[in-house]
Design an enzyme around this catalytic site. Sequence first.
Site, mmCIF file in Angstrom:
data_model
loop_
_atom_site.group_PDB
_atom_site.id
_atom_site.type_symbol
_atom_site.label_atom_id
_atom_site.label_comp_id
_atom_site.label_asym_id
_atom_site.label_seq_id
_atom_site.Cartn_x
_atom_site.Cartn_y
_atom_site.Cartn_z
ATOM 1 N N PHE A 1 -33.243 19.650 -29.048
ATOM 2 C CA PHE A 1 -32.403 20.219 -28.014
ATOM 3 C C PHE A 1 -31.666 21.616 -28.458
ATOM 4 O O PHE A 1 -31.067 22.380 -27.884
ATOM 5 C CB PHE A 1 -31.282 19.224 -27.613
ATOM 6 C CG PHE A 1 -30.183 18.985 -28.431
ATOM 7 C CD1 PHE A 1 -28.955 19.377 -28.319
ATOM 8 C CD2 PHE A 1 -30.682 18.117 -29.570
ATOM 9 C CE1 PHE A 1 -27.951 18.860 -29.009
ATOM 10 C CE2 PHE A 1 -29.527 17.928 -30.518
ATOM 11 C CZ PHE A 1 -28.080 18.304 -30.102
ATOM 12 N N LYS A 2 -31.774 21.662 -29.732
ATOM 13 C CA LYS A 2 -30.788 22.630 -30.722
ATOM 14 C C LYS A 2 -31.453 23.930 -30.021
ATOM 15 O O LYS A 2 -30.466 25.100 -29.967
ATOM 16 C CB LYS A 2 -30.697 22.649 -31.827
ATOM 17 C CG LYS A 2 -30.349 21.344 -32.536
ATOM 18 C CD LYS A 2 -28.977 21.063 -32.213
ATOM 19 C CE LYS A 2 -28.344 19.655 -32.738
ATOM 20 N NZ LYS A 2 -28.155 19.513 -34.328
ATOM 21 N N ASP A 3 -32.591 23.992 -29.800
ATOM 22 C CA ASP A 3 -33.148 25.235 -29.359
ATOM 23 C C ASP A 3 -32.638 26.061 -28.071
ATOM 24 O O ASP A 3 -32.796 27.048 -28.103
ATOM 25 C CB ASP A 3 -34.720 25.053 -29.112
ATOM 26 C CG ASP A 3 -35.699 24.857 -30.158
ATOM 27 O OD1 ASP A 3 -35.343 25.304 -31.318
ATOM 28 O OD2 ASP A 3 -36.673 23.994 -30.036
ATOM 29 N N LEU B 1 -29.633 27.725 -29.588
ATOM 30 C CA LEU B 1 -29.860 28.490 -30.931
ATOM 31 C C LEU B 1 -30.762 29.765 -30.667
ATOM 32 O O LEU B 1 -30.781 30.772 -31.300
ATOM 33 C CB LEU B 1 -30.425 27.665 -32.111
ATOM 34 C CG LEU B 1 -29.146 26.778 -32.755
ATOM 35 C CD1 LEU B 1 -29.575 25.929 -33.674
ATOM 36 C CD2 LEU B 1 -28.231 27.707 -33.167
ATOM 37 N N THR C 1 -30.888 21.292 -36.274
ATOM 38 C CA THR C 1 -30.055 22.658 -36.240
ATOM 39 C C THR C 1 -30.916 23.597 -37.119
ATOM 40 O O THR C 1 -30.930 24.851 -36.682
ATOM 41 C CB THR C 1 -28.677 22.516 -36.471
ATOM 42 O OG1 THR C 1 -27.961 21.854 -35.472
ATOM 43 C CG2 THR C 1 -28.014 23.972 -36.904
#
Length: 464
Positions: free
Chosen positions: A111-113, A116, A144
């Site tokens: 999900f960090k994509d 980020l 992350t």
Amino acid sequence: MNFISTRGKTAGIGFIDTVLMGLADDGGLLIPNEIPHISAARLKEMESLSYQDLAYEVFSYYTNNEIPDEDLKDLIRQSYATFRDPEVTPVKKLTDNMYVMELFHGPTFAFKDVALQFLGNLYAYVSKKQNEIIHILGATSGDTGASAIEGVRGKEGIRICILHPHQKVSRVQELQMTTVDDENVLNLSVEGTFDDCQRIIKDLFADVPFKTKYHLRAINSINFVRILAQTVYYFYAYFRVQKDKPGAKVNFSVPTGNFGDIFAGYLAKRMGLPVNKLILATNENNILERFVLEGVYRPGEFKSTHSPSMDIQVASNFERYLYYLLGENPQQAAAYMEGFKTDGVITIAPELLSRVQADFAAHGVGGEECLATIGSYYREHGYLLDPHTACGVAAYEKCSPAEEVCVTLSTAHPAKFNESIELVGIEQTYPQPIQDLFAKPQHQEIVDSSVEEIVRRLESFYTK
């Protein structure tokens, strides 16, 4: 709109400067001086927007026209062009009242994509506009780091250093970071826990002369843009569920370690999205569950679990929520955080705890419960959960009433955590990009958990 610190000594900051500052210079976290409210009529108009167009609408409330419209739209297009699903964060129905929002279709399967990829492109945009080298510094409990590195690797004008706890992330998470051989990437494997890594990062960002000298920029969720980007998918999921079940009360169950992802849901609710309840799902490192249930925020003994991305005791975004819980009083927020620094505990009054429980429910998921949830949903629904998402589903089962609808945030592809999946007796096939990692050489340095050691290594990296 401008941005202010939760501790009250930094104010009047524009959007771009907020991106660049990361942690406020007074040690607090940056937040908007007012949260914009979206009317019910405007929400109705936003229901049918694509993910990219919805992101543009939400971001526009905060950017103060500092980024021209076409540039902002182009940054969003670039950021989500790398996702494997055209919906970016598709919502799938698993039972009559439970949906899963898949947040793992970006380049690193986490999900960090979502945040980020955008933040990496935004940093490159700002670096080019200001003709300035940007040094990104971050800590990771697993996801992350890979997402941040993927977002900026090889980009001109940017160097990135990521700290991760040595041998306390999954094998795939480690490989995603350490098999990158770009000259602008440095991986430091820290002898310690994620909390040690996060403490070092905060100490370095609080050292304003060091931060200024090397143009340090934050990639962790102390950077408000991370929160803002994650807010978008709450709107997107809510609209998709309402299309399927008009008028339903909608809860969100959120696997939570650093309080960033669930704070994004809280922000969406404050903006006017009619979220019913935010369910905080955690594991045995359950400081946040204790806060929601008892009003006591105190770190316990660190435990390594099946869901390592949530193996966190001190949640960096908790301060943002505390600020709003205290009636947007920066002096009180600063006093509570200073007390936590000296005494290691925050205890709130019963009337404040009632407010917390009006917004949140919470459940700390044990290891066996996590694995049992993976097994049962695979057998009964043919759907494979990663262990973090399994914690979210277990918390949904514990905290969401049967008559209410719940969206569980699926934060990672199960292939990133095969160590846990194997314990359930399930054999999965790796996506090819993950399978390819195992044949690549690694590039990392093992260091101790002292600020001095990290500073020494950073100065060498920044001046080479």
